[in-house]
Structure formats: C-alpha cells, structure tokens
Design an enzyme around this catalytic site. Structure first.
Site, short mmCIF file in Angstrom:
data_model
loop_
_atom_site.label_atom_id
_atom_site.label_comp_id
_atom_site.label_asym_id
_atom_site.label_seq_id
_atom_site.Cartn_x
_atom_site.Cartn_y
_atom_site.Cartn_z
CD GLU A 342 22.03 40.78 -0.59
OE1 GLU A 342 21.62 40.20 0.43
OE2 GLU A 342 21.87 40.30 -1.73
CE1 TYR A 428 16.59 36.53 -4.15
CE2 TYR A 428 16.10 34.23 -4.67
CZ TYR A 428 16.89 35.18 -4.06
OH TYR A 428 18.00 34.79 -3.35
#
Length: 652
Positions: A342, A428
C-alpha cells in the site's frame, strides 16, 4: 497476441491548451488542473462523463453522516472546466438522490438522471451556469482556471455500495457504530456526484459532520481539531494534489491514534490499537526505503487505519490514509508485505494512475514489484525472494487453471471483455514477474533509474500501457533490436499466458520446504515440528499451498495435530489450512471455519472458503447455513462474489 503497435504512434492529446502541465505537490492548489488523456487507448468505458467537453477539476463536500438512516448527505460544490461550446456536464451517479442543483449564487440549474445501466449506474446531466467564473488572480501565464461552479444537493442511498455501515456489535468495542468507504473501482459514484473515472484527476476538500464521540478520517490532510456543533463534530480535510476520484475515502468510528514516527501513524479501535501499532512499527523504515529506491514521497504524511474485519480487501492505498484489514496482524510482522504494497502505491497508482481500468497492471503490477523491492530493503533478500516465489507460483497456477490462451490472462484487458473480468493474478503477479524480468535483462541500476524518472515525469498524471512501453523503448531500448526481442514487451502486456522469458525465482528460496513437500507427497512424512515452528510465514504458506489436493481425514488430522494449524494466529496460514480441510470434507474443521467466516470479511479468504464448501455435496448445505448468518456482515463486493458462487437468492 493483439497488435497495438499503431497506438504507439498516436499523439497524446490533452483537453484544451495548457492542461498538460504537470502538477507537483509544491504548486498543486485549487485552480491547478491535472492533465487528461483523450487518446483512444485512454478511453474509459466505465464512466458516463464526456471530459473532452466538460470535466470536474475540484470537489468541495459538505456532508453529514446519518447512522440511523445509513446515508451521507449535503452538498458537493464542483469546479468545472468546459469547452466554450459546452452547455452541460455529465457526472456519474449510482443511486444518488439529487434534490437540487444550483450555480454558486443559488440560481437553479436544470438537471436530469438518465436510465440506469446495470453495474454502472446512471448519468447525471447538469446544465452549466450561463455566467463563467472570472480567472483567479494567482494563476500564472498559461494556467487554466475552472470556467464554472455548480452546487449539487443530494443524499446517498442506504444501500450505497461504497459505504459499509456497521452496527456496534460488528466492531471490536461493541459500543459505537462504524462506517468506512471503498471507492475502487467505480463505487464512489454511490456517495459523491462527480466524474468517477481514474483519468479525470481532481483536487478536493470536505467538511464532514459526525455524531460524538466518533472520530472521522479521510484520504486528505486534516485541518485542525474538529469543531463542536451540539452533539456532533465537524471535521475538515483537504487534498491539494489532484487524485483519481476512487481515492477519495472516509471512515468514522470509535478510533484513536498512535504515532509511529515523524511522518506516520496508525488509527484503530482502542481494543486493537496496541497490536496494530506494533505490527506496523517498521513503517518509517519502509518510507525511507521507498524514497531511496524510486524518489521523493510527495504526500507529506503516511497514516493508516486498521478497520473492522468487514473490510473486503487486504488494504486500500488511499492517499495519506491507507485502509488495512485487521487480518494481516500476526504479532510478528510476517504479513507486512501488505503495508509495503500500500505504501508503494504512493508512487505507482496514486502518483501515476492508469487512465482506464483496462490498464490495471500499471497500478497493481508495478506496485507489487515495488513492494518486493521494499521488502528486500527492510527485511532482507531471502524473505523478498520467498515472497517473489509465492507470487510466481500463484501466476503459474492461475494460468494453468484459466488456460494459457484465456484473454482474461492478458495484463492489459483486451476489448471484448470487462476490465473487471481480468484475472487478479494477471494484474498483480504477472505484472510483478514482467518487471522482474525487465530488471534482470536490462540491469537493476539502469532499470531503477528509468522507473524513478517515469514516476517523476508523470507525477499526478494519468498514464497508459502505450505510454509506459513507449517511454521504456525511448529511454532504455532505443535502436537495440536484439534487446527489444529479448524483452518481449508486447507479448507481456497484450499477450495471454506466461511468456517464455519469464524470470524464474531462485530454486534455493524454498529448498528446505520443497524437500518437505516432496517427502510428504511420497509417503505422508510430516515436517519436523521444530523446523516447522522455525519456518517463516512464507515457508509455511508454501508448504500448505503445495500439499496434494486430495487428503484423507487421517492425513488432515495428523497435519493439524503435529503442526498446530488450527491454532495459528497468522490468518494467511489459517486460511490455507481451512481451505484444504473444507476441500476434503473434514468435519472437525467446520466449527472453526464457521467462526472464521463470522469474524472475517476479507474477500481473499471468504470467497474461496465458500467455493470450497460449495464444490461438494457435503459442503453445499454447510455453505448455505453459514452464509445465511454471515452475509449481512460482508461488504457489497464480498457479498456479490459469494452470491454468484452460491447462486444466492435474496428472500422476497
């Protein structure tokens, strides 16, 4: 493989002259306009907006929370940049209840909601004011000021998909309600009337009224202490950097703050705050690592909030206020790759953002690669290599399951399928392996310098796959035809499956674990208990992921007894144990699975466990029974996935 070579030759056109100026943190302010791409490959088919005609540049929210009605309502004042011939602007809405629209002086403006498109909402068309705004005095030569300002009075619907309203019983404290938002991908149009598209970056500010004693946090910088208004408090936030609208986020509850360092801190409920602060204690070191790798951190602070378990994702990279699931807390920071991920979004995703959802890998794939580099800097090469090996294995497994020619395995979602149907591993894991491959072919030093300049050159801008590849070719490849052939760039970005030049992980990363896996597959020899306890969480996950698909009750019982799988405090490991147990109809695991599914709302765990149950005649009634109890506690995203799996029909 689809051929997009011709797109590389298209010019990148910006809306009106001057909109191409890069907006930096130092100069970003109300009135500064972020660029918008209007080239063919940048087109976002998930918005009703027509940004070439009129687009939102700034939002000022003045909203009040109503926990009884489960609504947020008030006004949204929008600064609009419009072409001279434009007489209206189209916003995105999904269930918004608009009561009035006026200009800045309070004069009524005509507006109307169009027909609803499933999954997308409805267009909100608003007449633009007859009078244009005067240019702001502090603008420099060549800068653009918004041309109109409109005020939308509205309230969200109780079922707004972006907002999760929790009763006190659904929180750790059990005394106060809680709310959090999840805007990505196109959910913020259920509580904010704006142009909900990642390529239409906007600055914003907000005043939020909430009942005492709740605290409110947002993905903007808080402006002083809250103001008391009877039994309510007003909180003020500002985000001066233009961001994609999905990054406007809010949460409110009985939460408190712990400082981690000069730039960072964490919010959580009092019952969770100490464990949360301990778990994210390496954050300052991670920020330093990110800066050393790929340039300045441009957002000022990096704070986090650990939300109640209903949050459907591992984390959400909302600027200056990352949202985190409590399921990552293991007591030993073994799942802190989530925090690194993040944080890495502060560069890839938040600083440079895909202009349409078809380029999801530009956010998540680049970020996952960056995450691994941060992990290497903070926790060492061995852990980073193990986590890369897990990602690579997940990619290989996903492609095998989906089929190597499945268009949903392409990194850039091809036309003909929804970008939201592209496989997660293609966004991803495939993106991670792609960049690791490029790094190792080109050389880390050169690649790092290129990636740093990519972030710098496109700071606070929308980007596309075509821009990424064109820049890579211009700055690193040039006329080197042999290097171009070795990199296989188009095959990676537009092709399906796994290109043959994929950089494989180090065989030594899991040598001991893979030996234990082979021994177990051969004659069910269990790992040495002391060795198991000494393994990293990644090594334990690797062992469980590589177990045979079919296991007997005796084998499962022996595994649990010897390794204490059902007693682990690491939710990643516990999930893998429960999935294996439910897949093999292991009755003793059902009570624990039921407790787990009742306390966890993270889709990564919830959906696969219900799928494992639903795949067998033994598990179907168990799944239905548990879901009847737990469904209301899940976020709309998680509910939607499980509803599809179980073919759930809402009671009439």
């Amino acid at each position: 493989m689809r051929a997009f070579v011709s797109f590389l030759m298209l010019p990148f056109v910006f809306l009106l002259a001057g909109c191409g100026d890069v907006v930096s943190q130092d100069t970003a302010q109300r009135g500064k306009i972020a660029p918008i791409l209007t080239s063919e490959e940048a087109f976002d088919d998930q918005t009703f907006a027509k940004p070439k005609e009129a687009r939102v540049t700034h939002i000022d929210l003045d909203l009040a929370m109503d926990f009884d009605a489960k609504t947020i309502g008030g006004t949204a004042t929008l600064d609009v940049l419009a072409a001279d011939e434009a007489d209206s602007i189209i916003l995105d809405s999904n269930g918004l209840r608009v009561s009035a629209v006026t200009d800045e002086a309070g004069n009524a403006l005509e507006f109307g909601l169009g027909e609803t498109v499933e999954g997308k909402g409805e267009p909100l068309t608003i007449e633009l004011p007859a009078q244009k705004l005067e240019r702001e005095a502090d603008l420099g030569e060549g800068d653009l000021a918004p041309t109109h300002r409109i005020v939308v009075e509205y309230v969200s619907a109780p079922e707004a998909e972006a907002l999760q309203w929790l009763s006190p019983e659904q929180t750790a404290g059990g005394e106060h309600p809680f709310i959090f938002s999840q805007g990505q991908a196109i959910n913020n149009r259920t509580w904010i009337p704006t142009q909900d598209s990642p390529g239409i970056r906007q600055t914003w500010e907000a005043t939020i009224s909430a009942p005492e004693p709740l605290n409110v946090v947002m993905s903007g910088v808080v402006q002083g202490d809250p103001k008391e208004e009877g039994n309510r408090r007003d909180f003020r936030f500002v985000m001066n950097n233009p961001v994609p609208p999905y990054l406007i986020a809010i949460a409110a509850g009985n939460i408190e703050f712990r400082e981690l360092g000069p730039r960072s801190g964490v919010w959580a409920e009092p019952e969770v705050i100490e464990a949360a602060a301990q778990e994210v204690g390496d954050t300052e070191e991670m920020i330093d690592a990110g800066i050393a790798l790929f340039g300045d951190y441009r957002w000022g602070r990096y704070d986090m909030i650990v939300l109640p378990p209903a949050f459907p994702y591992g984390g959400m990279e909302n600027p200056v206020m990352t949202f985190l699931t409590p399921t990552f807390i293991a007591g030993d920071r073994s799942n802190n790759g989530l925090v690194a991920h993040e944080l890495a979004h502060s560069w890839s995703g938040n600083l440079t953002t895909y202009s349409s959802w078809r380029d999801g890998w530009l956010n998540e794939g680049v970020t996952s690669y960056f995450e691994n580099r941060i992990v290497e800097e903070v926790y060492g090469k061995e852990r980073a290599e193990q986590e890369y090996a897990l990602s690579y294995a997940g990619l290989v497994s996903g492609i095998e399951d989906a089929g190597a020619d499945n268009p949903a395995t392409a990194m850039r979602s091809p036309d003909g399928i929804s970008p939201f149907d592209t496989k997660g591993f293609a966004i991803y894991d495939k993106g991670t392996v792609f960049l690791r491959t490029v790094e190792n072919i080109i050389g880390r030093e050169k690649f790092d310098a290129w990636l740093t300049q990519w972030f710098d050159s496109h700071a606070f801008e929308p980007v596309t796959s075509e821009m990424f590849l064109a820049d890579l070719r211009e700055k690193l490849i040039g006329d080197d035809a042999e290097l171009e052939e070795r990199l296989m760039l188009n095959e990676w970005v537009y092709g399906t499956g796994l290109p043959e030049n994929a950089w494989k992980p180090d065989d030594a990363a899991f040598a001991e674990v893979d030996s234990a896996v082979a021994a177990y597959a051969s004659d069910a020899t269990l790992p040495d208990v002391d060795a198991w306890r000494g393994w990293t969480a990644a090594e334990q996950r690797r062992f469980l992921e590589e177990l045979p698909q079919e296991l007997s009750n005796e084998q499962l019982s022996a595994l649990d007894t010897a390794l204490g799988l059902s007693q682990t405090e690491n939710n990643e490991v516990l999930f893998l144990w429960l999935e294996a147990a439910l897949r093999n109809e292991f009755d003793p695991a059902v009570p624990q699975a039921e407790r787990f599914l009742a306390r966890v709302g993270r889709n990564k765990f919830v959906s696969p466990l219900f799928s494992a149950l639903n795949d067998t005649a033994w598990g179907k009634p168990i799944a239905q029974r548990i879901y009847a109890k737990t469904r209301s506690s899940y976020h709309a995203y998680t509910r939607g996935n499980v509803d599809d799996t179980l073919q759930y029909e809402k009671p009439a």
